[in-house]
Design a protein around this motif. Structure first.
Motif, PDB file in Angstrom:
ATOM      1  N   SER A   1       4.452  -2.331   6.646  1.00  0.00           N
ATOM      2  CA  SER A   1       4.660  -2.122   8.076  1.00  0.00           C
ATOM      3  C   SER A   1       5.257  -0.740   8.289  1.00  0.00           C
ATOM      4  O   SER A   1       5.409   0.048   7.345  1.00  0.00           O
ATOM      5  N   GLY A   2       5.614  -0.471   9.535  1.00  0.00           N
ATOM      6  CA  GLY A   2       6.219   0.809   9.849  1.00  0.00           C
ATOM      7  C   GLY A   2       7.552   1.034   9.181  1.00  0.00           C
ATOM      8  O   GLY A   2       8.020   2.179   9.093  1.00  0.00           O
TER       9      GLY A   2
ATOM     10  N   TYR B   1      -8.387  -1.109   1.753  1.00  0.00           N
ATOM     11  CA  TYR B   1      -8.723  -2.301   2.529  1.00  0.00           C
ATOM     12  C   TYR B   1      -7.473  -2.956   3.112  1.00  0.00           C
ATOM     13  O   TYR B   1      -7.323  -4.181   3.096  1.00  0.00           O
ATOM     14  N   VAL B   2      -6.573  -2.118   3.616  1.00  0.00           N
ATOM     15  CA  VAL B   2      -5.282  -2.592   4.131  1.00  0.00           C
ATOM     16  C   VAL B   2      -5.124  -2.311   5.618  1.00  0.00           C
ATOM     17  O   VAL B   2      -4.567  -3.123   6.353  1.00  0.00           O
ATOM     18  N   LEU B   3      -5.615  -1.174   6.095  1.00  0.00           N
ATOM     19  CA  LEU B   3      -5.253  -0.702   7.428  1.00  0.00           C
ATOM     20  C   LEU B   3      -5.683  -1.652   8.539  1.00  0.00           C
ATOM     21  O   LEU B   3      -5.012  -1.757   9.568  1.00  0.00           O
ATOM     22  N   LYS B   4      -6.795  -2.355   8.368  1.00  0.00           N
ATOM     23  CA  LYS B   4      -7.242  -3.277   9.419  1.00  0.00           C
ATOM     24  C   LYS B   4      -6.248  -4.409   9.629  1.00  0.00           C
ATOM     25  O   LYS B   4      -6.168  -4.985  10.725  1.00  0.00           O
ATOM     26  N   GLU B   5      -5.481  -4.740   8.598  1.00  0.00           N
ATOM     27  CA  GLU B   5      -4.523  -5.838   8.706  1.00  0.00           C
ATOM     28  C   GLU B   5      -3.267  -5.440   9.480  1.00  0.00           C
ATOM     29  O   GLU B   5      -2.407  -6.294   9.733  1.00  0.00           O
ATOM     30  N   LEU B   6      -3.145  -4.162   9.845  1.00  0.00           N
ATOM     31  CA  LEU B   6      -1.929  -3.660  10.469  1.00  0.00           C
ATOM     32  C   LEU B   6      -2.158  -3.337  11.942  1.00  0.00           C
ATOM     33  O   LEU B   6      -3.276  -3.069  12.370  1.00  0.00           O
ATOM     34  N   THR B   7      -1.082  -3.326  12.702  1.00  0.00           N
ATOM     35  CA  THR B   7      -1.146  -2.836  14.067  1.00  0.00           C
ATOM     36  C   THR B   7      -1.372  -1.324  14.042  1.00  0.00           C
ATOM     37  O   THR B   7      -1.153  -0.662  13.016  1.00  0.00           O
TER      38      THR B   7
ATOM     39  N   ARG C   1      -0.209   1.226  11.113  1.00  0.00           N
ATOM     40  CA  ARG C   1      -1.164   2.057  10.364  1.00  0.00           C
ATOM     41  C   ARG C   1      -0.680   3.497  10.304  1.00  0.00           C
ATOM     42  O   ARG C   1      -0.669   4.124   9.241  1.00  0.00           O
ATOM     43  N   THR C   2      -0.318   4.017  11.459  1.00  0.00           N
ATOM     44  CA  THR C   2       0.147   5.402  11.521  1.00  0.00           C
ATOM     45  C   THR C   2       1.353   5.618  10.623  1.00  0.00           C
ATOM     46  O   THR C   2       1.423   6.590   9.860  1.00  0.00           O
TER      47      THR C   2
ATOM     48  N   ASP D   1     -15.915   0.645  12.535  1.00  0.00           N
ATOM     49  CA  ASP D   1     -14.469   0.581  12.777  1.00  0.00           C
ATOM     50  C   ASP D   1     -13.675   0.977  11.533  1.00  0.00           C
ATOM     51  O   ASP D   1     -12.590   1.561  11.640  1.00  0.00           O
ATOM     52  N   GLY D   2     -14.219   0.697  10.332  1.00  0.00           N
ATOM     53  CA  GLY D   2     -13.557   1.164   9.117  1.00  0.00           C
ATOM     54  C   GLY D   2     -13.534   2.680   9.054  1.00  0.00           C
ATOM     55  O   GLY D   2     -12.525   3.293   8.678  1.00  0.00           O
ATOM     56  N   TYR D   3     -14.649   3.300   9.435  1.00  0.00           N
ATOM     57  CA  TYR D   3     -14.717   4.768   9.476  1.00  0.00           C
ATOM     58  C   TYR D   3     -13.718   5.334  10.496  1.00  0.00           C
ATOM     59  O   TYR D   3     -13.065   6.350  10.235  1.00  0.00           O
ATOM     60  N   GLU D   4     -13.576   4.674  11.647  1.00  0.00           N
ATOM     61  CA  GLU D   4     -12.613   5.148  12.646  1.00  0.00           C
ATOM     62  C   GLU D   4     -11.196   5.141  12.076  1.00  0.00           C
ATOM     63  O   GLU D   4     -10.413   6.068  12.329  1.00  0.00           O
ATOM     64  N   ARG D   5     -10.860   4.113  11.301  1.00  0.00           N
ATOM     65  CA  ARG D   5      -9.529   4.075  10.691  1.00  0.00           C
ATOM     66  C   ARG D   5      -9.373   5.179   9.640  1.00  0.00           C
ATOM     67  O   ARG D   5      -8.292   5.763   9.512  1.00  0.00           O
TER      68      ARG D   5
END
Length: 338
Positions: free
Chosen positions: A155-156, A170-176, A180-181, A203-207
């Motif tokens: 988390s943050g 394969y982690v960022l989608k699981e986060l707000t 993520r930031t 959407d994976g590319y956007e992240r």
């Protein structure tokens, strides 16, 4: 007291074989229907649009099933990204590695196949960490080297020690969005090199693009796949940059997907950034090469920050042969041999 034992020489084939054997042994202990049902439920959960704020992998059966189904694909995708890093910085060897949200450790296995790097795996799901530890210990020298498996909320609020290499796969989608930031910023603060991998979907590319922007803003240099650190030349919403890795299918894969092929292709997007000099590719092949009679068409992301296409004809001799052998994701033109 520090470990003074000589580190074994990494062997990517030995590591991949050890992972396959370890996963096959774990699945043998589960009823086939139980494993397939767990995979189907977990895939539905991971495909949801709402970020998760609690561990998705609840117990050992969940972890075994999902590890057997997803670890080989994650391993191959991360291995592709790491090899791009090695090509850009062939003389660099990380001594320490932190795997953020590593779960059962697929990215750490990929790192183990390239370097003998002391690894720390961080995840909030204790069953995943326990299984990862079990797999690594059973593999001996073929698995993650000197691995520590530590529970941490991704988390943050995450803080990590300074390290040579950070993987976030394969982690960022699981986060707000805010988490993520913060997680990518923390990786950039702590590491000399950061590798982020996400599914090869729009959407994976956007992240990945959002992570790339953060890494550049933190003063890092893009090593791969982009041949430059400038803005991505793809107009938002028109296309997405992704690549493909070949994955051997297990019996569990065939059971869940109802197919008979011995392999499948994992589509993924990634970015690699460093705080040390790299020799980025002059250009990167961004689509499968199109082979025609006496002609190969290559779609490229170029070092000047543009998208382009080159036609390599049979009259170009050795370069034409290289183009026929080139695959999606390769650097272009190929490096000259010494």
């Amino acid at each position: 007291m520090s470990d003074t034992r000589p580190r074994p020489v990494p062997d990517p084939h030995l590591t991949a074989d050890a992972l396959r054997r370890g996963l096959a042994g774990l699945v043998e202990g589960l009823p086939p229907n139980r494993a397939a049902q767990a995979v189907e439920r977990l895939i539905a959960n991971y495909r949801g649009e709402t970020p998760t704020n609690a561990p998705v992998l609840r117990d050992r059966a969940d972890v075994v099933a999902y590890a057997a189904y997803r670890m080989p694909a994650t391993f191959e995708a991360v291995r592709s990204a790491l090899r791009a890093l090695r090509a850009a910085a062939p003389g660099w060897t990380p001594a320490t590695h932190t795997d953020i949200g590593g779960g059962t450790g697929a990215a750490s296995w990929a790192v183990a196949g390239e370097w003998r790097t002391t690894t720390t795996v961080l995840d909030w799901a204790e069953p995943a960490l326990a299984l990862g530890r079990e797999l690594a210990e059973s593999a001996g020298d073929a698995g993650p080297y000197g691995a520590r498996w530590e529970r941490a909320r991704i988390s943050g609020a995450l803080r990590i020690d300074a390290t040579d290499l950070v993987t976030v796969s394969y982690v960022l989608k699981e986060l707000t969005g805010a988490d993520r930031t913060a997680v990518v910023a923390e990786a950039a603060r702590a590491a000399s090199a950061v590798v982020v991998v996400e599914p090869g979907t729009p959407d994976g590319y956007e992240r990945i693009i959002a992570a790339r922007d953060l890494l550049v803003a933190a003063g890092m240099t893009i090593a791969a796949p982009c041949p430059h650190s400038g803005p991505c030349p793809i107009a938002p919403g028109t296309d997405w940059c992704h690549f493909s890795a070949r994955v051997a299918r297990s019996s569990l894969h065939r059971q869940v997907k109802g197919g008979s092929l011995g392999h499948e292709d994992e589509k993924f997007s990634y970015v690699v950034a460093t705080r040390f000099p790299v020799a980025a590719a002059p250009a990167r092949i961004t689509r499968r090469p199109q082979i025609r009679k006496g002609l190969v068409l290559l779609d490229l992301c170029e070092g000047a920050g543009d998208l382009g296409r080159v036609n390599v004809t049979k009259r170009q001799g050795a370069l034409y042969k290289e183009a026929r052998d080139a695959v999606w994701g390769d650097a272009w033109p190929p490096p000259e041999e010494d």
